[in-house]
Design an enzyme around this catalytic site. Structure first.
Site: not given
Length: 257
Positions: A66, A110, A207
């Site tokens: 992402h 992810d 992230s």
């Protein structure tokens, strides 16, 4: 009401992206020591930090899918991403390889490999991190660390200096039970650590960074609950790297995806 709550959570996870829902900053951690965590990478869009990442070969950085943007570069060899590059070096991203099964964060997979435009010269300030050699379950209560340049409290700007925090792995059944409180089913191939039952964990901006246990990067920071970093609430969720080892090896061997 549960259906409405679940729909709302799904919309938040899908829509808010890097700014709120995914990944995050280090919460209740501390500044990383100089010349430690030399594998850490700042993944940047238009030369601005958006995600973490980590060096696994001289020409590949692993991060979250992402974190994909159109103009990515990677900065290695620095703990402070606002001081100018100094000894750090910026690398352009030649190719972005996402898992074929990735559609969105809530459904899992992810994970993304970034092929750098040139090989990194390993040194005292830039090193690789080990990956697992086989698929294995991370035992609950295993002591690990997470690191990143994310914010240190909810809805605050990213920090300049690399932060690190100690977290413990959480049993997946316990993790799912906590996420049941917000009507959300965890995707497959994930690890839970931090965010519950302690006040430590990750938040926006971390992230793509690694969950490192016993010197191995076993997870990739994926998401928390709607960007809420006022822990404890629900466990932080990481992509389990060992589930994707064949794919990682294939991309690295082919130098393509």
């Amino acid at each position: 009401m549960h259906t409405i709550n679940k729909l709302l959570l799904t919309v938040l996870l899908t829509y808010l992206g890097h700014s709120v829902a995914f990944g995050g900053q280090i919460i209740n951690g501390k500044k990383a020591k100089r010349n430690s965590l030399q594998y850490m990478a700042s993944v940047q869009n238009n030369e601005k930090h958006i995600c973490g990442g980590f060096l696994i070969t001289p020409d590949f950085v692993l991060t979250a899918a992402h974190c994909n943007k159109s103009n990515l570069s990677v900065v290695l060899g620095t703990h402070n991403i606002k001081m100018g590059l100094g000894k750090a070096v910026r690398y352009n991203v030649e190719r972005k390889c996402k898992s074929n099964s990735y559609e969105n964060v809530k459904d899992g997979s992810d994970i993304m490999l970034l092929k750098l435009s040139r090989k990194v010269k390993l040194s005292k300030s830039v090193k690789k991190v080990r990956l697992p050699t086989k698929d294995k379950v991370l035992k609950p209560n295993t002591k690990c660390l997470a690191a990143g340049w994310g914010t240190t409290t909810t809805d605050r700007p990213f920090v300049d200096e690399l932060q690190v925090v100690d977290v413990e792995a959480i049993d997946l059944k316990v993790c799912q039970k906590q996420w049941d409180h917000v009507d959300f089913n965890l995707p497959p191939n994930v690890i839970c650590a931090g965010g519950y039952p302690t006040n430590k964990g990750t938040c926006q901006g971390d992230s793509g960074g690694p969950l490192v246990c016993n010197g191995e990067a076993v997870g990739i920071v994926s998401f928390n609950m709607n960007g809420n970093c006022a822990y404890p609430n629900v466990p932080n969720v990481y992509t389990q790297i060992s589930k994707y080892l064949p794919w990682i090896k294939e991309v690295i061997n082919k130098q393509s995806c």
